[in-house]
Write an enzyme that holds these catalytic residues in place. Structure first.
Site, PDB file in Angstrom:
ATOM      1  N   ASN A  10       0.872  -1.174   0.000  1.00 52.28           N
ATOM      2  CA  ASN A  10       0.000   0.000   0.000  1.00 52.28           C
ATOM      3  C   ASN A  10       0.908   1.222   0.000  1.00 52.28           C
ATOM      4  O   ASN A  10       1.417   1.622   1.042  1.00 52.28           O
ATOM      5  CB  ASN A  10      -0.894  -0.037   1.249  1.00 52.28           C
ATOM      6  N   LYS A  12       0.105   4.169  -0.503  1.00 49.02           N
ATOM      7  CA  LYS A  12      -0.613   5.358  -0.007  1.00 49.02           C
ATOM      8  C   LYS A  12      -0.318   6.549  -0.923  1.00 49.02           C
ATOM      9  O   LYS A  12      -0.119   6.368  -2.126  1.00 49.02           O
ATOM     10  CB  LYS A  12      -0.250   5.634   1.459  1.00 49.02           C
ATOM     11  N   HIS A  98      -9.745   1.178   3.964  1.00 45.13           N
ATOM     12  CA  HIS A  98      -8.554   1.401   4.783  1.00 45.13           C
ATOM     13  C   HIS A  98      -8.918   2.354   5.929  1.00 45.13           C
ATOM     14  O   HIS A  98      -9.733   3.266   5.751  1.00 45.13           O
ATOM     15  CB  HIS A  98      -7.433   1.981   3.921  1.00 45.13           C
ATOM     16  N   GLU A 100      -7.476   4.809   7.117  1.00 44.16           N
ATOM     17  CA  GLU A 100      -7.276   6.234   6.814  1.00 44.16           C
ATOM     18  C   GLU A 100      -8.458   6.781   6.030  1.00 44.16           C
ATOM     19  O   GLU A 100      -8.858   7.931   6.216  1.00 44.16           O
ATOM     20  CB  GLU A 100      -5.957   6.412   6.042  1.00 44.16           C
ATOM     21  N   GLU A 170      -6.118  -4.767  10.041  1.00 40.53           N
ATOM     22  CA  GLU A 170      -5.093  -3.778  10.354  1.00 40.53           C
ATOM     23  C   GLU A 170      -5.462  -3.016  11.617  1.00 40.53           C
ATOM     24  O   GLU A 170      -6.251  -2.063  11.566  1.00 40.53           O
ATOM     25  CB  GLU A 170      -4.968  -2.773   9.205  1.00 40.53           C
ATOM     26  N   GLY A 176       1.766   2.366  10.800  1.00 42.06           N
ATOM     27  CA  GLY A 176       2.727   3.465  10.695  1.00 42.06           C
ATOM     28  C   GLY A 176       3.349   3.864  12.027  1.00 42.06           C
ATOM     29  O   GLY A 176       3.975   4.903  12.140  1.00 42.06           O
ATOM     30  N   SER A 216       2.752  -2.019  10.411  1.00 44.84           N
ATOM     31  CA  SER A 216       4.185  -2.079  10.696  1.00 44.84           C
ATOM     32  C   SER A 216       4.839  -3.418  10.344  1.00 44.84           C
ATOM     33  O   SER A 216       5.778  -3.839  11.009  1.00 44.84           O
ATOM     34  CB  SER A 216       4.464  -1.693  12.156  1.00 44.84           C
TER      35      SER A 216
HETATM   36  P1  PGA Z   1       2.295   0.402   7.676  1.00 44.51           P
HETATM   37  O1  PGA Z   1       0.867   0.625   6.964  1.00 44.51           O
HETATM   38  O2  PGA Z   1       2.845  -0.884   7.127  1.00 44.51           O
HETATM   39  O3  PGA Z   1       3.102   1.584   7.272  1.00 44.51           O
HETATM   40  O4  PGA Z   1       2.049   0.319   9.149  1.00 44.51           O
HETATM   41  C1  PGA Z   1       0.027  -0.453   6.714  1.00 44.51           C
HETATM   42  C2  PGA Z   1      -1.239   0.050   6.065  1.00 44.51           C
HETATM   43  O5  PGA Z   1      -1.729   1.118   6.461  1.00 44.51           O
HETATM   44  O6  PGA Z   1      -1.795  -0.589   5.144  1.00 44.51           O
END
Ligand code: PGA
Length: 254
Positions: A10, A12, A98, A100, A170, A176, A216
């Site tokens: 991803n 983003k 997601h 976000e 997730e 993150g 992460s």
């Molecule tokens: P991350 O993000 O691996 O940077 O924690 C995962 C995601 O949001 O899909």
């Protein structure tokens, strides 16, 4: 048939066109060894979908994902992108729900049910994201909360439709933050989600649905997390922006 094991990236809202091109070139500079059940999906920003599709078109088991689509078929929705448009450029997957998008763009379980429908109607494989915030984990109500996300966005589907879905669990507190769920915490939730699916659709269908872990994941922890019996790969943000790191994640697939 064994379940698919998927390393999904991803990206983003990151990378310029040139950086995206460089990353794709680095990722596929050498042949990636994938077994029969192993797959790669790269969730790239909209402007690079065609570029990425062209890059992986002839590579078996590698597909491109959009990071969102709109609920409606077409029309006067300035700035939105339809599932049909995404499918028409050769994209195979779409990341939906997601955290976000749920947080910043107010996507609800009901809206996501519509997005899932239109994605499936256009032959896209939804990578449906679910997961709880820290406050929910602290109150120890995460199982019900995440179960409800599946129920409200997916349980209107027939068993045949559900079989086309990939789920990504997730936990928001792990995205993150560098703070991964432990392999045990991931396994516990994944087993719970598989039971929620089994209660609704039966054991056989539930056993076919890939459930990815996200939050992460990186080269050094992928193997341990993906090694859990109900974890079928990962959805990877930060660590998917560096070729060597993401290649290590891929190598962690079981
Ligand atoms: P991350 O993000 O691996 O940077 O924690 C995962 C995601 O949001 O899909």
């Amino acid at each position: 048939m064994a379940r698919k094991q998927i390393a999904a990236a991803n990206w983003k809202m990151n990378l310029t066109y040139q950086q995206a091109k460089d990353l794709l070139n680095e990722l596929f500079a050498n042949k990636i060894e994938l077994s029969e059940d192993q797959y790669i999906a790269l969730g790239v920003p909209f402007p690079y979908l065609s570029l990425a599709v062209d890059k992986v078109n002839s590579i078996d088991h590698v597909g491109i994902a959009a990071q969102n689509c709109y609920t409606q078929k077409s029309g006067a929705y300035t700035g939105e992108t339809s599932a049909e448009m995404i499918a028409s450029v050769g994209v195979q997957y779409v990341i939906l729900g997601h955290s976000e998008r749920r947080e910043y763009f107010l996507e609800s379980n009901q809206m996501l049910a519509e997005k899932v429908n239109i994605a499936l109607a256009n032959g896209l494989t939804p990578i449906f994201c679910c997961g709880e915030a820290l406050s929910i984990r602290e109150a120890n109500t995460q199982n019900d909360y995440v179960g409800k996300q599946l129920q409200e966005s997916l349980f209107h589907l027939s068993a045949d439709e559900l079989k086309k879905i990939v789920i990504a669990y997730e936990p928001i507190w792990a995205i993150g933050t560098g703070k991964t769920a432990t392999a045990e915490q991931a396994q516990e939730m994944h087993a719970h989600l598989r039971k929620v699916l089994a209660d609704q659709y039966g054991q056989e269908v539930a056993s076919l649905i890939p459930i990815l872990y996200g939050g992460s994941v990186k080269g050094s922890n992928a193997k341990e997390i993906f090694g859990q019996p109900d974890v079928d790969g990962g959805l990877v943000g930060g660590a998917s922006l560096k070729a060597d790191e993401f290649l290590q994640v891929i190598a962690g697939l079981k």
